[in-house]
Design a protein around this motif. Structure first.
Motif, mmCIF file in Angstrom:
data_model
loop_
_atom_site.group_PDB
_atom_site.id
_atom_site.type_symbol
_atom_site.label_atom_id
_atom_site.label_comp_id
_atom_site.label_asym_id
_atom_site.label_seq_id
_atom_site.Cartn_x
_atom_site.Cartn_y
_atom_site.Cartn_z
ATOM 1 N N ASP A 57 0.813 -1.263 -0.015
ATOM 2 C CA ASP A 57 0.161 -0.100 -0.054
ATOM 3 C C ASP A 57 0.898 1.396 0.030
ATOM 4 O OD1 ASP A 57 -2.603 -1.134 -0.153
ATOM 5 O OD2 ASP A 57 -3.191 -0.876 2.013
ATOM 6 N N HIS A 81 -6.874 4.040 5.721
ATOM 7 C CA HIS A 81 -7.782 3.109 5.183
ATOM 8 C C HIS A 81 -7.298 1.390 5.480
ATOM 9 C CE1 HIS A 81 -10.281 5.824 2.861
ATOM 10 N NE2 HIS A 81 -9.224 6.468 2.839
ATOM 11 N N THR A 86 -6.461 -1.266 0.392
ATOM 12 C CA THR A 86 -7.270 -0.271 -0.191
ATOM 13 C C THR A 86 -6.519 0.576 -1.228
ATOM 14 O OG1 THR A 86 -8.499 -0.046 1.936
ATOM 15 C CG2 THR A 86 -8.581 1.870 0.368
ATOM 16 N N THR A 135 -7.099 0.257 -5.508
ATOM 17 C CA THR A 135 -7.439 1.500 -5.967
ATOM 18 C C THR A 135 -6.039 1.699 -7.188
ATOM 19 O OG1 THR A 135 -8.308 2.344 -3.969
ATOM 20 C CG2 THR A 135 -7.551 3.969 -5.784
ATOM 21 N N LEU A 139 -10.028 -4.832 -3.346
ATOM 22 C CA LEU A 139 -10.507 -3.881 -2.967
ATOM 23 C C LEU A 139 -11.722 -4.474 -2.161
ATOM 24 C CD1 LEU A 139 -10.950 -0.728 -5.407
ATOM 25 C CD2 LEU A 139 -9.977 -0.892 -3.256
ATOM 26 N N THR A 154 -12.179 -4.189 2.081
ATOM 27 C CA THR A 154 -13.644 -3.770 2.352
ATOM 28 C C THR A 154 -14.211 -4.905 3.427
ATOM 29 O OG1 THR A 154 -13.976 -2.556 0.662
ATOM 30 C CG2 THR A 154 -15.934 -2.903 1.933
#
Length: 270
Positions: free
Chosen positions: A127, A200, A204, A208, A255, A259
């Motif tokens: 990330d 986040h 994430t 993205t 994603l 989530t």
């Protein structure tokens, strides 16, 4: 007229005798340095216990992974048999031929191996890495423009550029389209997302990044001329588009996992 802009940039940034330093090499260097700075700054913002030395080790590992992966994917997917007939040319990096998709895979593999060695969380470092990676993409695509390579299809738009290797016709500066969308736009989105506290969940940013890059690259390929040795593969579809579609699908999966799992960003593990 505005649509008759001629490309006349020198790909060599510095010459000292017989030593030539190219803008492309400087673009890679700038990308690695800035990605390291971004990783360190965002990790501080998130309150992670990642040291500057660990960031440096990660960047070195990612750099080797990018170079090896980018070259390997180009040989396999864009070489069209040339490198199998001329295996020594695989090592001729000075002649060009690097694939972003392979560089991404190489960066993940190289960075993950270093994370295991340093007992760092692989999802969190991934990330962090993709937040800074678009800056490297920006400089890399700008270097492509300076080199006068990877230009687009003919256009009568006012910003069309006549490239020496592209014939006496104004073309889309597709390198700059990619620099803006894959570089500045994605970086801006991820950087703003990184400012949220708490951060986040893991995955994430990677998800993205994959979705945005895949979509932007797929769209830009419609105005970019494909590699001459491959041409179009399926109607108007290029190899770049075929390799980008899996990124979009993988990004959606990542994603969805992020989530659902809602795993917090962490530094060291174990």
């Amino acid at each position: 007229m505005l649509n008759e802009l001629y490309h006349s940039l020198n790909p060599v940034a510095i010459s000292i005798g017989s030593l030539h330093i190219y803008w492309y090499a400087l673009a890679y260097l700038a990308g690695f340095v800035l990605t390291g700075i971004v990783i360190y700054r965002v990790s501080r913002r998130w309150g992670l216990d990642i040291t500057g030395d660990e960031v440096a080790n990660i960047i070195v590992a990612m750099a080797w992974g990018i170079i090896i992966g980018a070259r390997l994917f180009y040989v396999l997917f864009y070489g069209d048999g040339y490198y199998f007939a001329n295996p020594l040319k695989i090592f001729a990096l000075n002649e060009g031929g690097m694939s972003f998709h392979g560089g991404l895979v190489g960066a993940i593999v190289g960075g993950s191996l270093m994370c295991r060695s340093c007992h760092l969380s692989i999802p969190t470092v991934c990330d962090l890495g993709v937040i800074g990676a678009p800056l490297g993409l920006f400089f890399g695509r700008c270097a492509n423009f300076v080199n006068g390579e990877l230009w687009g299809k003919p256009t009568d738009l006012p910003w069309g550029v006549v490239f020496e290797t592209g014939g006496n016709v104004a073309r889309h500066p597709s390198q700059l389209y990619e620099a803006i969308l894959e570089g500045l736009v994605i970086f801006s989105v991820l950087w703003m997302m990184s400012r949220r506290r708490p951060a986040h969940p893991q995955g994430t940013f990677m998800g993205t990044f994959l979705v945005l890059y895949g979509v932007f690259r797929f769209l830009i390929e419609f105005v970019r001329v494909p590699d001459a040795q491959l041409g179009y593969l399926l109607g108007p579809i290029t190899m770049g588009q075929l390799l980008s579609l899996p990124l979009v699908l993988l990004g959606i999966v990542v994603l969805a996992w992020a989530t659902r799992a809602k795993r917090p960003q962490i530094g060291h593990v174990g």
